[in-house]
Design a protein around this motif. Structure first.
Motif, PDB file in Angstrom:
ATOM      1  N   ASP A  27       1.611   4.011  -9.232  1.00  0.00           N
ATOM      2  CA  ASP A  27       2.272   3.592 -10.485  1.00  0.00           C
ATOM      3  C   ASP A  27       3.797   3.515 -10.383  1.00  0.00           C
ATOM      4  O   ASP A  27       4.506   3.718 -11.377  1.00  0.00           O
ATOM      5  N   PHE A  28       4.317   3.223  -9.203  1.00  0.00           N
ATOM      6  CA  PHE A  28       5.756   3.009  -9.043  1.00  0.00           C
ATOM      7  C   PHE A  28       6.111   1.629  -9.564  1.00  0.00           C
ATOM      8  O   PHE A  28       5.254   0.752  -9.677  1.00  0.00           O
ATOM      9  N   ILE A  29       7.375   1.436  -9.869  1.00  0.00           N
ATOM     10  CA  ILE A  29       7.864   0.114 -10.272  1.00  0.00           C
ATOM     11  C   ILE A  29       8.624  -0.502  -9.095  1.00  0.00           C
ATOM     12  O   ILE A  29       9.130   0.210  -8.237  1.00  0.00           O
ATOM     13  N   ILE A  30       8.683  -1.813  -9.083  1.00  0.00           N
ATOM     14  CA  ILE A  30       9.488  -2.513  -8.086  1.00  0.00           C
ATOM     15  C   ILE A  30      10.865  -2.720  -8.697  1.00  0.00           C
ATOM     16  O   ILE A  30      11.010  -3.412  -9.711  1.00  0.00           O
ATOM     17  N   VAL A  31      11.848  -2.093  -8.106  1.00  0.00           N
ATOM     18  CA  VAL A  31      13.231  -2.211  -8.580  1.00  0.00           C
ATOM     19  C   VAL A  31      13.808  -3.540  -8.114  1.00  0.00           C
ATOM     20  O   VAL A  31      14.465  -4.240  -8.867  1.00  0.00           O
ATOM     21  N   SER A  32      13.554  -3.898  -6.844  1.00  0.00           N
ATOM     22  CA  SER A  32      13.974  -5.194  -6.320  1.00  0.00           C
ATOM     23  C   SER A  32      13.139  -5.544  -5.101  1.00  0.00           C
ATOM     24  O   SER A  32      12.619  -4.669  -4.410  1.00  0.00           O
ATOM     25  N   ASP A  33      12.998  -6.834  -4.857  1.00  0.00           N
ATOM     26  CA  ASP A  33      12.269  -7.354  -3.701  1.00  0.00           C
ATOM     27  C   ASP A  33      13.127  -8.495  -3.176  1.00  0.00           C
ATOM     28  O   ASP A  33      13.225  -9.534  -3.812  1.00  0.00           O
ATOM     29  N   GLN A  34      13.780  -8.268  -2.037  1.00  0.00           N
ATOM     30  CA  GLN A  34      14.771  -9.228  -1.551  1.00  0.00           C
ATOM     31  C   GLN A  34      14.555  -9.590  -0.091  1.00  0.00           C
ATOM     32  O   GLN A  34      14.002  -8.800   0.674  1.00  0.00           O
ATOM     33  N   GLU A  35      15.009 -10.798   0.260  1.00  0.00           N
ATOM     34  CA  GLU A  35      15.049 -11.254   1.647  1.00  0.00           C
ATOM     35  C   GLU A  35      16.450 -11.749   1.920  1.00  0.00           C
ATOM     36  O   GLU A  35      17.145 -12.223   1.032  1.00  0.00           O
ATOM     37  N   ASN A  36      16.856 -11.654   3.184  1.00  0.00           N
ATOM     38  CA  ASN A  36      18.212 -12.086   3.534  1.00  0.00           C
ATOM     39  C   ASN A  36      18.270 -13.519   4.043  1.00  0.00           C
ATOM     40  O   ASN A  36      19.316 -13.983   4.467  1.00  0.00           O
ATOM     41  N   SER A  38      16.820 -14.615   6.712  1.00  0.00           N
ATOM     42  CA  SER A  38      16.513 -14.596   8.147  1.00  0.00           C
ATOM     43  C   SER A  38      15.219 -13.838   8.432  1.00  0.00           C
ATOM     44  O   SER A  38      14.990 -13.386   9.551  1.00  0.00           O
ATOM     45  N   GLY A  39      14.392 -13.658   7.403  1.00  0.00           N
ATOM     46  CA  GLY A  39      13.123 -12.971   7.590  1.00  0.00           C
ATOM     47  C   GLY A  39      13.157 -11.486   7.308  1.00  0.00           C
ATOM     48  O   GLY A  39      12.114 -10.835   7.292  1.00  0.00           O
ATOM     49  N   MET A  40      14.333 -10.916   7.092  1.00  0.00           N
ATOM     50  CA  MET A  40      14.446  -9.488   6.787  1.00  0.00           C
ATOM     51  C   MET A  40      14.211  -9.293   5.294  1.00  0.00           C
ATOM     52  O   MET A  40      14.914  -9.837   4.462  1.00  0.00           O
ATOM     53  N   ARG A  41      13.174  -8.516   4.967  1.00  0.00           N
ATOM     54  CA  ARG A  41      12.812  -8.252   3.570  1.00  0.00           C
ATOM     55  C   ARG A  41      12.891  -6.757   3.321  1.00  0.00           C
ATOM     56  O   ARG A  41      12.533  -5.958   4.184  1.00  0.00           O
ATOM     57  N   TRP A  42      13.354  -6.379   2.161  1.00  0.00           N
ATOM     58  CA  TRP A  42      13.331  -4.978   1.752  1.00  0.00           C
ATOM     59  C   TRP A  42      12.891  -4.921   0.294  1.00  0.00           C
ATOM     60  O   TRP A  42      13.284  -5.731  -0.528  1.00  0.00           O
ATOM     61  N   VAL A  43      12.008  -3.959   0.029  1.00  0.00           N
ATOM     62  CA  VAL A  43      11.455  -3.784  -1.306  1.00  0.00           C
ATOM     63  C   VAL A  43      11.827  -2.389  -1.772  1.00  0.00           C
ATOM     64  O   VAL A  43      11.468  -1.397  -1.156  1.00  0.00           O
ATOM     65  N   GLU A  44      12.560  -2.340  -2.864  1.00  0.00           N
ATOM     66  CA  GLU A  44      13.006  -1.063  -3.434  1.00  0.00           C
ATOM     67  C   GLU A  44      12.056  -0.683  -4.558  1.00  0.00           C
ATOM     68  O   GLU A  44      11.825  -1.461  -5.482  1.00  0.00           O
ATOM     69  N   ILE A  45      11.504   0.538  -4.473  1.00  0.00           N
ATOM     70  CA  ILE A  45      10.542   1.021  -5.458  1.00  0.00           C
ATOM     71  C   ILE A  45      10.992   2.377  -5.990  1.00  0.00           C
ATOM     72  O   ILE A  45      11.794   3.058  -5.359  1.00  0.00           O
ATOM     73  N   ALA A  46      10.442   2.749  -7.138  1.00  0.00           N
ATOM     74  CA  ALA A  46      10.773   4.045  -7.739  1.00  0.00           C
ATOM     75  C   ALA A  46       9.673   4.424  -8.731  1.00  0.00           C
ATOM     76  O   ALA A  46       8.980   3.554  -9.252  1.00  0.00           O
ATOM     77  N   PRO A  47       9.530   5.727  -8.992  1.00  0.00           N
ATOM     78  CA  PRO A  47       8.541   6.147  -9.997  1.00  0.00           C
ATOM     79  C   PRO A  47       8.877   5.609 -11.392  1.00  0.00           C
ATOM     80  O   PRO A  47       7.981   5.341 -12.178  1.00  0.00           O
ATOM     81  N   SER A  48      10.174   5.447 -11.674  1.00  0.00           N
ATOM     82  CA  SER A  48      10.623   4.899 -12.955  1.00  0.00           C
ATOM     83  C   SER A  48      12.068   4.448 -12.798  1.00  0.00           C
ATOM     84  O   SER A  48      12.727   4.754 -11.814  1.00  0.00           O
ATOM     85  N   ARG A  49      12.571   3.726 -13.761  1.00  0.00           N
ATOM     86  CA  ARG A  49      13.971   3.265 -13.719  1.00  0.00           C
ATOM     87  C   ARG A  49      14.940   4.444 -13.797  1.00  0.00           C
ATOM     88  O   ARG A  49      16.042   4.378 -13.316  1.00  0.00           O
ATOM     89  N   THR A  54      15.524   6.100  -5.000  1.00  0.00           N
ATOM     90  CA  THR A  54      14.506   5.081  -4.793  1.00  0.00           C
ATOM     91  C   THR A  54      14.027   5.122  -3.343  1.00  0.00           C
ATOM     92  O   THR A  54      14.656   5.726  -2.483  1.00  0.00           O
ATOM     93  N   ILE A  55      12.893   4.470  -3.095  1.00  0.00           N
ATOM     94  CA  ILE A  55      12.363   4.301  -1.745  1.00  0.00           C
ATOM     95  C   ILE A  55      12.497   2.828  -1.401  1.00  0.00           C
ATOM     96  O   ILE A  55      12.166   1.960  -2.215  1.00  0.00           O
ATOM     97  N   VAL A  56      12.981   2.543  -0.195  1.00  0.00           N
ATOM     98  CA  VAL A  56      13.085   1.162   0.256  1.00  0.00           C
ATOM     99  C   VAL A  56      12.083   0.961   1.385  1.00  0.00           C
ATOM    100  O   VAL A  56      12.121   1.663   2.396  1.00  0.00           O
ATOM    101  N   LEU A  57      11.165   0.015   1.179  1.00  0.00           N
ATOM    102  CA  LEU A  57      10.141  -0.308   2.170  1.00  0.00           C
ATOM    103  C   LEU A  57      10.680  -1.381   3.104  1.00  0.00           C
ATOM    104  O   LEU A  57      11.000  -2.488   2.675  1.00  0.00           O
ATOM    105  N   HIS A  58      10.802  -1.031   4.384  1.00  0.00           N
ATOM    106  CA  HIS A  58      11.305  -1.955   5.398  1.00  0.00           C
ATOM    107  C   HIS A  58      10.206  -2.278   6.398  1.00  0.00           C
ATOM    108  O   HIS A  58       9.343  -1.431   6.671  1.00  0.00           O
TER     109      HIS A  58
END
Length: 129
Positions: A27-36, A38-49, A54-58
């Protein structure tokens, strides 16, 4: 000097599966989902705002290619929950490993694993109002 832990980097083999686990099961929320671009993506998640850290999934393979000397091991994370029994039941219902709830002097705790068998822990802590 340091005044706050901002983000924890979590290196995963499959970002989409990791997002699905943290969003749909935990039940975490996605704070941001970004790509640069060049194929590099990072997804920032958190239990709430309001959670602060936050946790960043690389993507583990991409980071390993860019920074071969970097330690890509899973950090040891302790989460807090005021609904520890319900969380454990949900994990088991969705066929994720979840240890028995143990009573420690600091409170109830159990460990669990995600899609990639990364283990984490949850301790019962009630929200202060």
């Amino acid at each position: 000097m340091i005044h706050k832990l901002g983000q924890v980097m979590l290196y995963v083999n499959d970002q989409d599966q990791a997002v699905k686990f943290w969003r749909d099961i935990m039940d975490f929320i996605i704070v941001s989902d970004q790509e640069n671009g060049s194929g590099m993506r990072w997804v920032e998640i958190a239990p709430s705002r309001e959670s602060g850290t936050t946790i960043v999934l690389h993507d583990k393979a991409m980071v390993a290619e860019l920074e071969p000397e970097m330690n890509l091991g899973t950090p040891s994370l302790m989460f807090y929950s005021d609904k520890i029994e319900l969380l454990r039941e949900k994990l088991l219902e969705h066929k994720f490993p979840a240890g028995e709830i143990t009573n420690l002097p600091s409170g109830k705790v159990f460990n669990f694993a995600d899609y990639e068998n990364n283990y984490f822990a949850v301790m019962e802590k009630f929200i202060e109002k």
